[in-house]
Design a protein around this motif. Sequence first.
Motif, PDB file in Angstrom:
ATOM      1  N   LEU A  38       0.806  -1.221   0.000  1.00 31.97           N
ATOM      2  CA  LEU A  38       0.000   0.000   0.000  1.00 31.97           C
ATOM      3  C   LEU A  38       0.841   1.273   0.000  1.00 31.97           C
ATOM      4  N   GLY A  39       2.127   1.153   0.283  1.00 28.00           N
ATOM      5  CA  GLY A  39       2.987   2.331   0.254  1.00 28.00           C
ATOM      6  C   GLY A  39       4.027   2.328   1.345  1.00 28.00           C
ATOM      7  N   GLU A  40       4.691   3.458   1.506  1.00 29.27           N
ATOM      8  CA  GLU A  40       5.759   3.611   2.504  1.00 29.27           C
ATOM      9  C   GLU A  40       5.299   4.431   3.705  1.00 29.27           C
ATOM     10  N   ASP A  41       4.566   5.501   3.460  1.00 29.72           N
ATOM     11  CA  ASP A  41       4.147   6.434   4.499  1.00 29.72           C
ATOM     12  C   ASP A  41       2.952   5.864   5.272  1.00 29.72           C
ATOM     13  N   ILE A  42       3.090   5.742   6.592  1.00 29.30           N
ATOM     14  CA  ILE A  42       2.042   5.107   7.397  1.00 29.30           C
ATOM     15  C   ILE A  42       0.727   5.880   7.335  1.00 29.30           C
ATOM     16  N   GLU A  43       0.802   7.197   7.257  1.00 31.79           N
ATOM     17  CA  GLU A  43      -0.420   7.988   7.148  1.00 31.79           C
ATOM     18  C   GLU A  43      -1.171   7.628   5.858  1.00 31.79           C
ATOM     19  N   GLU A  44      -0.442   7.576   4.751  1.00 34.27           N
ATOM     20  CA  GLU A  44      -1.057   7.219   3.467  1.00 34.27           C
ATOM     21  C   GLU A  44      -1.566   5.776   3.491  1.00 34.27           C
ATOM     22  N   ILE A  45      -0.813   4.884   4.098  1.00 34.86           N
ATOM     23  CA  ILE A  45      -1.244   3.482   4.212  1.00 34.86           C
ATOM     24  C   ILE A  45      -2.571   3.405   4.959  1.00 34.86           C
ATOM     25  N   LEU A  46      -2.678   4.127   6.066  1.00 36.90           N
ATOM     26  CA  LEU A  46      -3.913   4.089   6.859  1.00 36.90           C
ATOM     27  C   LEU A  46      -5.086   4.711   6.109  1.00 36.90           C
ATOM     28  N   TYR A  47      -4.834   5.764   5.329  1.00 41.65           N
ATOM     29  CA  TYR A  47      -5.915   6.316   4.510  1.00 41.65           C
ATOM     30  C   TYR A  47      -6.359   5.311   3.454  1.00 41.65           C
ATOM     31  N   GLN A  48      -5.402   4.576   2.876  1.00 41.24           N
ATOM     32  CA  GLN A  48      -5.786   3.544   1.916  1.00 41.24           C
ATOM     33  C   GLN A  48      -6.558   2.421   2.612  1.00 41.24           C
ATOM     34  N   CYS A  49      -6.136   2.052   3.819  1.00 38.81           N
ATOM     35  CA  CYS A  49      -6.867   1.036   4.593  1.00 38.81           C
ATOM     36  C   CYS A  49      -8.290   1.509   4.869  1.00 38.81           C
ATOM     37  N   HIS A  50      -8.422   2.791   5.212  1.00 47.10           N
ATOM     38  CA  HIS A  50      -9.743   3.374   5.444  1.00 47.10           C
ATOM     39  C   HIS A  50     -10.605   3.240   4.185  1.00 47.10           C
ATOM     40  N   ASP A  51     -10.031   3.584   3.030  1.00 46.19           N
ATOM     41  CA  ASP A  51     -10.783   3.493   1.772  1.00 46.19           C
ATOM     42  C   ASP A  51     -11.118   2.045   1.419  1.00 46.19           C
ATOM     43  N   ILE A  52     -10.191   1.138   1.678  1.00 44.57           N
ATOM     44  CA  ILE A  52     -10.470  -0.278   1.437  1.00 44.57           C
ATOM     45  C   ILE A  52     -11.613  -0.729   2.342  1.00 44.57           C
ATOM     46  N   GLY A  56     -14.123  -1.374  -0.327  1.00 37.24           N
ATOM     47  CA  GLY A  56     -13.706  -2.693  -0.793  1.00 37.24           C
ATOM     48  C   GLY A  56     -12.420  -2.620  -1.585  1.00 37.24           C
ATOM     49  N   ILE A  57     -11.609  -3.640  -1.440  1.00 31.76           N
ATOM     50  CA  ILE A  57     -10.295  -3.653  -2.082  1.00 31.76           C
ATOM     51  C   ILE A  57     -10.407  -3.723  -3.606  1.00 31.76           C
ATOM     52  N   GLN A  58     -11.497  -4.266  -4.111  1.00 35.28           N
ATOM     53  CA  GLN A  58     -11.669  -4.385  -5.557  1.00 35.28           C
ATOM     54  C   GLN A  58     -11.765  -3.026  -6.244  1.00 35.28           C
ATOM     55  N   ALA A  59     -11.906  -1.940  -5.474  1.00 34.96           N
ATOM     56  CA  ALA A  59     -11.927  -0.595  -6.059  1.00 34.96           C
ATOM     57  C   ALA A  59     -10.541  -0.179  -6.546  1.00 34.96           C
ATOM     58  N   GLY A  60      -9.496  -0.900  -6.126  1.00 39.98           N
ATOM     59  CA  GLY A  60      -8.147  -0.670  -6.623  1.00 39.98           C
ATOM     60  C   GLY A  60      -7.296   0.188  -5.718  1.00 39.98           C
ATOM     61  N   PHE A  61      -6.403  -0.443  -4.973  1.00 37.64           N
ATOM     62  CA  PHE A  61      -5.550   0.271  -4.026  1.00 37.64           C
ATOM     63  C   PHE A  61      -4.141  -0.296  -4.051  1.00 37.64           C
ATOM     64  N   GLY A  62      -3.168   0.616  -3.931  1.00 34.95           N
ATOM     65  CA  GLY A  62      -1.773   0.213  -3.838  1.00 34.95           C
ATOM     66  C   GLY A  62      -1.390  -0.742  -4.952  1.00 34.95           C
ATOM     67  N   ILE A 138      -7.547  -6.169   6.799  1.00 41.61           N
ATOM     68  CA  ILE A 138      -7.699  -4.721   6.960  1.00 41.61           C
ATOM     69  C   ILE A 138      -8.983  -4.395   7.723  1.00 41.61           C
ATOM     70  N   ASN A 139     -10.067  -5.073   7.417  1.00 42.04           N
ATOM     71  CA  ASN A 139     -11.314  -4.831   8.155  1.00 42.04           C
ATOM     72  C   ASN A 139     -11.120  -5.078   9.642  1.00 42.04           C
ATOM     73  N   SER A 140     -10.460  -6.168   9.987  1.00 41.37           N
ATOM     74  CA  SER A 140     -10.224  -6.480  11.400  1.00 41.37           C
ATOM     75  C   SER A 140      -9.388  -5.397  12.073  1.00 41.37           C
ATOM     76  N   ILE A 141      -8.329  -4.985  11.418  1.00 42.99           N
ATOM     77  CA  ILE A 141      -7.458  -3.952  11.984  1.00 42.99           C
ATOM     78  C   ILE A 141      -8.224  -2.640  12.144  1.00 42.99           C
ATOM     79  N   MET A 142      -8.962  -2.247  11.135  1.00 44.23           N
ATOM     80  CA  MET A 142      -9.677  -0.969  11.178  1.00 44.23           C
ATOM     81  C   MET A 142     -10.779  -0.963  12.230  1.00 44.23           C
ATOM     82  N   GLU A 143     -11.375  -2.103  12.520  1.00 43.66           N
ATOM     83  CA  GLU A 143     -12.477  -2.166  13.485  1.00 43.66           C
ATOM     84  C   GLU A 143     -12.016  -2.378  14.923  1.00 43.66           C
TER      85      GLU A 143
END
Length: 160
Positions: A38-52, A56-62, A138-143
């Motif tokens: 998903l990337g290098e920067d943890i802030e950006e990674i977490l925003y991508q996790c939020h979007d996933i 849903g991951i099928q929307a295309g991330f990282g 990702i769902n488990s981590i985010m929740e």
Amino acid sequence: MRCIYELEYRELNIDKEGFIKELEDRGYCRVREIFSYLGEDIEEILYQCHDIYQHGIQAGFGSFIYYSDTVKFYKDNEEEILEHLKELANSMYGDEETSLVTLLYENEIHRIFLEEMLFGSPERLYNLFTWIYVQDIINSIMEEYEDILLEHSTLKSENN
């Protein structure tokens, strides 16, 4: 108590390594690799996790977009992914007898992927397995792990 997906990451200084290590200690053994896709920067990674989490991951991330990447991720982590998916199937059916194949065969699209695999073209199935696995992690981590993130973060305003 808020979930990770409700936090404003721009306001936090996050100890990426500490956060990842704590998640690994809690059983998320592939989280480092997932985050690296998903990337290098943890802030950006977490925003991508939020979007996933939201879309849903099928929307295309990282690097979870193209078969070349998702199939590689699957092959690199096949044993872990299959074990996780078997546990997911068991929990969905509430028994230890239901196989992953049964779960997949009930969905028409997934059944087509299984049939393609039998005829030597497994890429779509590997892609699907990767997406299901990563989405569930990702769902488990985010929740559930807002406390871990906050333990490894400080407010940016505190540093001024």
